[in-house]
Design an enzyme around this catalytic site. Sequence first.
Site, PDB file in Angstrom:
ATOM      1  CE  LYS A  58      -4.133   2.023   0.690  1.00 45.55           C
ATOM      2  NZ  LYS A  58      -5.339   1.813  -0.125  1.00 45.55           N
TER       3      LYS A  58
ATOM      4  CB  THR B 117      -5.139   9.134   2.749  1.00 45.40           C
ATOM      5  OG1 THR B 117      -6.232   8.532   2.044  1.00 45.40           O
ATOM      6  CG2 THR B 117      -3.968   9.311   1.797  1.00 45.40           C
TER       7      THR B 117
ATOM      8  CG  ASP C 287      -7.101   0.444   3.228  1.00 42.24           C
ATOM      9  OD1 ASP C 287      -8.087   0.551   3.969  1.00 42.24           O
ATOM     10  OD2 ASP C 287      -6.896   1.192   2.250  1.00 42.24           O
TER      11      ASP C 287
ATOM     12  N   PRO D 233     -19.471 -10.674  -2.533  1.00 42.27           N
ATOM     13  CG  PRO D 233     -19.999 -12.319  -0.963  1.00 42.27           C
ATOM     14  CD  PRO D 233     -19.136 -12.061  -2.157  1.00 42.27           C
ATOM     15  CD  GLU D 234     -24.795  -5.694   0.253  1.00 42.87           C
ATOM     16  OE1 GLU D 234     -24.532  -4.535  -0.111  1.00 42.87           O
ATOM     17  OE2 GLU D 234     -25.950  -6.101   0.455  1.00 42.87           O
TER      18      GLU D 234
END
Length: 257
Positions: free
Chosen positions: A53, A57, A66, A216-217
């Site tokens: 990464k 931010t 992340d 999928p969410e």
Amino acid sequence: MTPGESTSVFGISVAAVTVLVVSGTGTGVGKTVVTAAVAALAADAGQRVAVLKPAQTGVAPGEPGDLAEVRRLSGDVTTCELRRYPDPLSPEAAARRSGLPEVTPADAAAAAARLHENHDLVLVEGAGGLLVRFDATGGTLADVAWALGAPVVVVAEAGLGTLNATALTAEVATSRGLDVLGVVIGAWPSEPDLAARCNTADLPVAAAAPLLGALPEGLTSASRPEFLDEARRGLAPWLGGTFDPDRFARAAAATGT
């Protein structure tokens, strides 16, 4: 099929792809989840995986970013973050406001090359979209991909508006000499609307590249075994999964009948 096996996507040898750039069409499209899913499947297949990464931010020092999410979801993978800025802005704007050093495309490419020396697959996750500025000279994730000679996977939204954003991202990538391997829907809704259902067929057209998956969410709340199972179902064989885009599109269309 894993990234180490031989096949091709649009004439690109998968066996030759050991660095992959993951770009979103914007923010909040599921880019980190897709990166973690690719990493999880490659690691499960015995690959030595690193995730880079270049710029994080909107996260304060000591807070999980992340890459913490990638490690939680995908397990034993190497992670590397070059710069962190507290403001939720582009890396260039966040660096300017904070007074901290910028991260340049050269920095990111050099870090990826170092990771590549000891890993089978290096995933480079961008910040936002392909042309979000890293530094004051206008360096972007597209420049990182170009410097590395690395193909790009585009992570897109499912619903209304995604076709334009995806087409713009793919067109810019192609105009800069980059290879777009395919598009992945970062968060497929549990109850897709008409636009989402139609976009399963239209997204590959907008990207001029295949649909390589739809996750999928809500996957950020999954356990690691659950996440691995969903990653396998939601990513195409090229990325180590079993996703069939034609079958998925037919099933999505059937939900609206």
